[in-house]
Design a protein around this motif. Sequence first.
Motif, short mmCIF file in Angstrom:
data_model
loop_
_atom_site.label_atom_id
_atom_site.label_comp_id
_atom_site.label_asym_id
_atom_site.label_seq_id
_atom_site.Cartn_x
_atom_site.Cartn_y
_atom_site.Cartn_z
N UNK A 96 13.39 2.69 -8.05
CA UNK A 96 11.95 2.65 -7.88
C UNK A 96 11.55 3.91 -7.14
N UNK A 97 10.81 4.76 -7.83
CA UNK A 97 10.43 6.03 -7.23
C UNK A 97 9.08 5.92 -6.53
N UNK A 99 6.21 7.98 -3.82
CA UNK A 99 5.80 9.29 -3.31
C UNK A 99 4.92 9.11 -2.08
N UNK A 113 6.71 -2.46 1.19
CA UNK A 113 6.68 -3.00 -0.16
C UNK A 113 8.07 -3.03 -0.78
N UNK A 117 10.28 -6.23 -2.18
CA UNK A 117 10.91 -6.34 -3.49
C UNK A 117 12.40 -6.59 -3.36
N UNK B 63 3.96 -7.35 -10.32
CA UNK B 63 3.27 -6.14 -9.84
C UNK B 63 4.21 -4.93 -9.87
N UNK B 64 5.08 -4.97 -10.84
CA UNK B 64 5.98 -3.85 -11.11
C UNK B 64 5.59 -3.30 -12.48
N UNK B 85 1.92 6.96 -10.63
CA UNK B 85 2.48 6.35 -9.44
C UNK B 85 1.37 6.08 -8.42
N UNK B 89 -0.24 2.37 -7.50
CA UNK B 89 -0.01 1.86 -6.16
C UNK B 89 -1.32 1.48 -5.49
N UNK B 94 3.88 -1.36 -8.04
CA UNK B 94 4.96 -0.41 -7.82
C UNK B 94 5.38 0.16 -9.16
N UNK B 95 5.80 1.40 -9.14
CA UNK B 95 6.22 2.05 -10.37
C UNK B 95 7.73 2.23 -10.39
#
Lengths: 341, 341
Positions: A96-97, A99, A113, A117, B63-64, B85, B89, B94-95
């Motif tokens: 999961x990236x 930034x 977050x 997860x 939520x992914x 991303x 968010x 989440x990405x």
Amino acid sequence: MQSTVTLRDVAQAAKVSIATASRALAGEGLTSRSTEARLRRIAAELGYRPNALARGLKTRTTRLVGLVVHNLTNASFRVLAEVVQRRLRAEGYQTILCITADDPEQEAEIIATLADQRVDGLIICPTGHNGARLAALDSNGTPVTCVVRRDEMVEMETVLAADPEGAYAGTRHLLELGHRRIGLIVGRRETTSGRERLSGYRRALEEAGIAFDPSLVHAGPYEPETGLAGCRQLLDRADRPTALFVANHESALGVLRGLAERDLLVPDDISLLCYEDMPGFAWQRPAISVVDSGATAMADLAADRLLQRLRPNAAPPAETAREYRIGARLIQRHSCRPVAP
Amino acid sequence: MQSTVTLRDVAQAAKVSIATASRALAGEGLTSRSTEARLRRIAAELGYRPNALARGLKTRTTRLVGLVVHNLTNASFRVLAEVVQRRLRAEGYQTILCITADDPEQEAEIIATLADQRVDGLIICPTGHNGARLAALDSNGTPVTCVVRRDEMVEMETVLAADPEGAYAGTRHLLELGHRRIGLIVGRRETTSGRERLSGYRRALEEAGIAFDPSLVHAGPYEPETGLAGCRQLLDRADRPTALFVANHESALGVLRGLAERDLLVPDDISLLCYEDMPGFAWQRPAISVVDSGATAMADLAADRLLQRLRPNAAPPAETAREYRIGARLIQRHSCRPVAP
DNA sequence: CTGTTAGCGCATTCAC
DNA sequence: GTGAATGCGCTAACAG
């Protein structure tokens, strides 16, 4: 519409209990050879895919890991993202990236977050303001590996570039070519890399018996503008430097621009050395010499370290978190030349 | 060691049922004002954080969302990754970033894994060989939005650049400057963008009454090497082109290199126009004119579209998947000039 | 407005 | 070697 075929469907189709089905597909010899094969076949036919959520809830492991970086513009981060992603996927982990934009608040939210997860692990380039959160995560059993920057507040496994040595080697190289006035464009003192690269530069000068001249140093944020500004400032001096060491990687574009503005030719009029390699440098004309900080090696080591701690058996909680350094390498191309006698 | 404080702990501490706790924290007025406030306070004190897995298992929403691209080197993908991303968010998603390397097999595996994780949605630049899988996902209730490339095999919501028009506009610009022999370096015919940019180029020529000369076109993979090879090929001609249109973005570095090799000055000796803007182009000297394909706009629109379909209310399954195009813009800088009379 | 009851899909303990 | 039962943590009926 076919999805959502569950373990129960498989079990029913095979006329066994759902427990048996689970065991057969786990495939660790907990069932008879024959049923295992049969279940496997039926599962495939039905297109069964285990629900990662249910499994994670039960096993407390998700095969998800977070990768947190400041941006994707910086070459090191990009390499990090590509390499870590690939390495982890090869071991069955999804990445999961996230930034942060180097913003502590965003970072805090992201860490939370990710914890929600239930990621199995975390590789992060910390802003330095959420060390406590990271440490908490780590000691709660979610291994955290820091990269590129160290979080000074707390002891944690960290993979860094050997910036002091790299900057030293780069400066040394210039010195050996006879340069005495070497302009340095570098990151701000607040960052690990900014500080360390400056120190390497100073050490090399000292060893060569050259007095450190602060006015030859331009520190600034990691942006092309910094390079342009630094370049102009240094070039405007009466005693113009004969070489430029651009140790703030993002500034390189700006420096190239600044040099072109003054119609200065590299390396005829001035030598140029950059920090951190990237594709553009090799394709430039003349190709630009660099101190390669080893982004790929850093990424690989970070992945290795995390993977290591992710393995079920291992996990000596923390014999005091270790720090790793990736050695820098000087790559000579064609942008540096001996100073004219 | 404090983690793993569950909803039950919160409920017990507040002496209410676990259900009430759940409702209070959901905070949609399902409980009395007072208990809501109290529960919220207690939860905060205990540092309660809902387990995303458990919630996902129950609600069937995680939520992914998955973001699948070929690499992070290409500027469009980088922008895509950063923008998507950030946008997602902001909406609480989440990405999960995955990289296919444009390999159908990896792509297939990635799609499957993402589905296993029960992502709520997917934004993907497809290889074109897994259309069926994507379509299946989509019709199973997991919205899929394609970007940058279309999967020809199947109808799906897709956000693309207006490549035919962009290439047309770029070529047209060169034409208006008086250029007649315009070299084109472009992606391979197998890719949407390769094909479409070529067609835009041809159309502009036709309209100008200039015969299309295949030998002025160099098509190749998305790499700097392609630019260098193309550049050499075109420059070796007796009737050298007076302008180069580099419509395979990754090739730009190679072209710059090739031009420097021949000591050709831009724009004095030859005009240069590139496709897809990136920071380097503006900093180059001379600054390079480009056809900006609108990566940011594409990313934003893709995020918008997916988000739209992710909202609980909406979801008219598919009034035949729509295709969106982001208009290209010509950005004139200093690399193009009228051809000498 | 709140408590009780039931699962979501899976892995796992305990019997047989 | 296999089946029955339990629970991971949470939300959503369904009562009261």
